[in-house]
Design an enzyme around this catalytic site. Structure first.
Site, mmCIF file in Angstrom:
data_model
loop_
_atom_site.group_PDB
_atom_site.id
_atom_site.type_symbol
_atom_site.label_atom_id
_atom_site.label_comp_id
_atom_site.label_asym_id
_atom_site.label_seq_id
_atom_site.Cartn_x
_atom_site.Cartn_y
_atom_site.Cartn_z
ATOM 1 N N GLY A 241 86.334 26.499 68.160
ATOM 2 C CA GLY A 241 85.434 25.924 69.048
ATOM 3 C C GLY A 241 84.032 26.592 68.284
ATOM 4 N N GLY B 208 79.891 26.543 69.924
ATOM 5 C CA GLY B 208 78.698 26.727 70.963
ATOM 6 C C GLY B 208 77.371 26.872 70.440
ATOM 7 N N GLY C 298 77.283 30.326 68.771
ATOM 8 C CA GLY C 298 78.066 30.897 67.597
ATOM 9 C C GLY C 298 79.359 29.985 67.599
ATOM 10 N N VAL D 33 83.726 30.272 67.282
ATOM 11 C CA VAL D 33 85.001 31.152 67.455
ATOM 12 C C VAL D 33 85.948 30.818 66.574
ATOM 13 C CG1 VAL D 33 86.516 31.758 69.177
ATOM 14 C CG2 VAL D 33 84.076 31.235 69.860
ATOM 15 N N LYS E 14 84.466 35.680 67.519
ATOM 16 C CA LYS E 14 83.104 34.925 67.827
ATOM 17 C C LYS E 14 81.971 35.159 66.766
ATOM 18 C CE LYS E 14 80.948 34.255 71.884
ATOM 19 N NZ LYS E 14 80.137 34.404 72.934
ATOM 20 N N ASP F 231 76.052 34.257 84.444
ATOM 21 C CA ASP F 231 76.724 32.996 83.789
ATOM 22 C C ASP F 231 77.945 32.498 84.141
ATOM 23 O OD1 ASP F 231 76.084 30.796 82.222
ATOM 24 O OD2 ASP F 231 76.384 31.635 80.320
#
Length: 556
Positions: free
Chosen positions: A260, A262, A265, A267, A281, A378
């Protein structure tokens, strides 16, 4: 040492020159090596072709480490018949200051595993261990089915023999055994001695020419093994391993499997060993000044809890930064929330309650279980990962802040977190000071999202206030709104009601009105009918009286 049939140089000789399972290779220090199951690399000291025996040792002088993984049943070799007794052993590491002389009556010393402060001993599994003075010892590993003489006589070389292919008679007559006529079924033939000499010389020439290429291949394997050994050493001490960027590329197979991407960064899936998978990551260089990276390593390096993702290691190689986590195969909680278009992935209300409880226990540990209180800042479904049996693990500590456990207020210069989950006081001090209750608010919003089936951020994208979302949940509890949550039976309705009430308590506007995570855990584990519905900050003057049931759409 002459190398001839049934032995061959791995990947270099024509097929007829060797026999399956008898491949040799050259180490970086020009030692002749053989690989036995499972991945046991031993130095070849000598080969007796007439008696069909081979003498092996460990290049680093510690056969005990190699015997842990040795599995001769999967190879062509067996221990020599003169090893007439075998046993299973347990290796212990004992404090030097507490080692007693009478231990030697029951335990065999293993010098190569001993240090300046401890002695290593091999104890036969036939002994009754509870009667041995092992209170100042720790178990290192087990070794199964090895010759008893190995530990009693502190042997540094093991002798193996092979029965197939059987070349004893041919070799005893002064001839040389080999495969016949390039056949793939390895039919044996006895060659006259002069051909054998030519063959041996030819093999030696091939070996000399292949040394450089074999060295390169072995060097690559050695580097990979070094990564594993470094990881295992640090894993014992429960601290993150520092990797170079070259090692990161090796772990991820040159970034082959992307999981994935984001804002911070990308992964990739990787492996430390065949049995230990990781998620790596690779952080964007353009993001910030490295504060989030330092936060993540410093925070997660000190956390060890069943509901916190394990930080295996990190890379800080020039401008290249990476974080290596344990690989959690079921991804994030975001994939499993209860939405109308996601019914096939919904995990069910009982499992969702267990997940909510696990996350609550993880946040409680961050707030109360560490030497310093850790505020995550978060908390959201995307940062809750699920392992193979859906145990939740909190990840992504890039925005975390540390403070003393007695400190109730933290200073912040800017708001941090994800819109929709950020507590009011983080945006505006009109709602009070920022404390660990900001995490409680985020947890509550996440809980409402998982049961309500709609992303918090969808409200924001539609330019509506995120207050609408909890108001809708509150109205379900009080007024039985027409748009309801999909629930199958009465038991599930109780769970949904409990999660809704706990979530609404967690998102109270003022931090002092929110429960601590310890109280949240108690609420989730307790009887829902003992937990009152919290005050409704969205209620209008025409609001009806509270209902005792959560509005549901039940399937009959």
């Amino acid at each position: 040492m002459v190398i001839r049939f049934p032995f061959g140089i791995k990947g270099r000789h024509p097929q007829q020159f060797g026999y399956p399972g008898f491949d040799l290779f050259c180490s970086s220090s020009n030692e002749t090596m053989i690989e036995l199951p499972k991945s046991v690399m031993l130095k070849v000291n000598s080969i007796d072709y007439k008696q069909q025996t081979i003498a092996l040792s460990d290049s680093y002088g510690c056969l005990s480490k190699q015997l842990v993984n040795l599995n001769l049943s999967a190879s062509n070799f067996q221990f020599m018949p003169h090893y007439n007794a075998y046993g299973d052993y347990i290796i212990f590491n004992c404090s030097l200051s507490h080692t007693k002389r009478y231990l030697l009556d029951y335990m065999n010393s293993v010098p190569c595993l001993s240090t300046s402060t401890s002695n290593a001993y091999a104890v036969s599994s036939d002994n009754t261990i509870e009667y041995l003075p092992l209170s100042f010892c720790t178990k290192l590993f087990d070794i199964s089915f090895v010759p008893i003489a190995f530990f009693r006589e502190n042997v540094h070389v093991i002798l193996l023999t092979w029965s197939e292919p059987n070349c004893k008679q041919c070799e005893s007559e002064g001839n040389v055994c080999g495969s016949k006529n390039n056949t793939t079924n390895h039919e044996l033939h006895c060659f006259p001695n002069h051909k054998g000499l030519v063959l041996g010389s030819f093999l030696l020439v091939l070996l000399s020419g292949a040394v450089f290429h074999i060295y390169e291949a072995y060097k690559l394997q050695k580097e990979k093994q070094a990564i594993i050994e470094k990881f295992l050493e640090d894993y014992k001490a429960l601290k993150p391993t520092r990797y170079s960027y070259v090692e990161i590329k090796r772990i991820t197979n040159n970034f082959k499997d992307k999981l994935g991407e984001g804002a911070y960064g990308t992964v990739f899936k990787g492996s430390i060993s065949k049995d230990f998978m990781v998620a790596v990551k690779i952080l964007n260089n353009s993001q910030g000044n490295g504060e989030e990276f330092v936060n993540e390593v410093a925070t997660m390096g000190r956390i060890h809890h069943v509901n916190i993702a394990r930080l295996v290691g990190f890379c800080a190689d020039g401008f290249r930064r990476a974080l290596v986590y344990e690989f959690l195969p079921n991804g994030s909680l975001q994939k499993f929330i209860n939405s109308p278009d996601n019914r096939q992935n919904f995990l069910g209300w009982k499992r969702m309650q267990n997940i909510a409880l696990g996350i609550a226990k993880g946040i409680e540990y961050l707030h109360q279980g560490c030497d310093q209180r850790i505020l995550h800042f978060d908390i959201k479904p995307q940062n809750m990962l699920l392992d193979h049996d859906f145990t939740p693990k909190i990840c992504d500590f890039g925005l975390a802040k540390l403070c003393s456990r007695e400190q109730s207020i933290v200073s912040m210069t800017t708001a941090r977190g994800t819109l929709g989950y950020i507590a009011p006081e983080v945006f505006s001090r009109n709602f009070g000071n920022v404390s660990y209750k900001a995490d409680v608010y985020s947890y509550g919003m996440m809980l409402l999202e998982t049961i309500g089936g709609r992303k918090i951020t969808e409200d924001l994208e539609e330019n509506t206030s995120h207050v609408y979302y909890p108001e809708w949940i509150h109205n379900l509890l009080e007024e039985r709104e027409e748009k309801r949550i999909h629930i199958d039976d009465e038991g599930d309705a109780k769970i949904a009601r409990k999660l809704a009430i706990v979530g609404l308590w967690c998102i109270q506007w003022h931090a002092m009105d929110r429960p601590s995570m310890q109280v949240v855990v108690q609420m989730l584990e307790g009887d829902i009918y003992r937990t009152p519905i919290p005050p409704n900050p969205f209620a209008s003057t025409g609001s009806r009286s509270k209902s005792t049931n959560l509005g549901v759409a039940a399937d009959n």
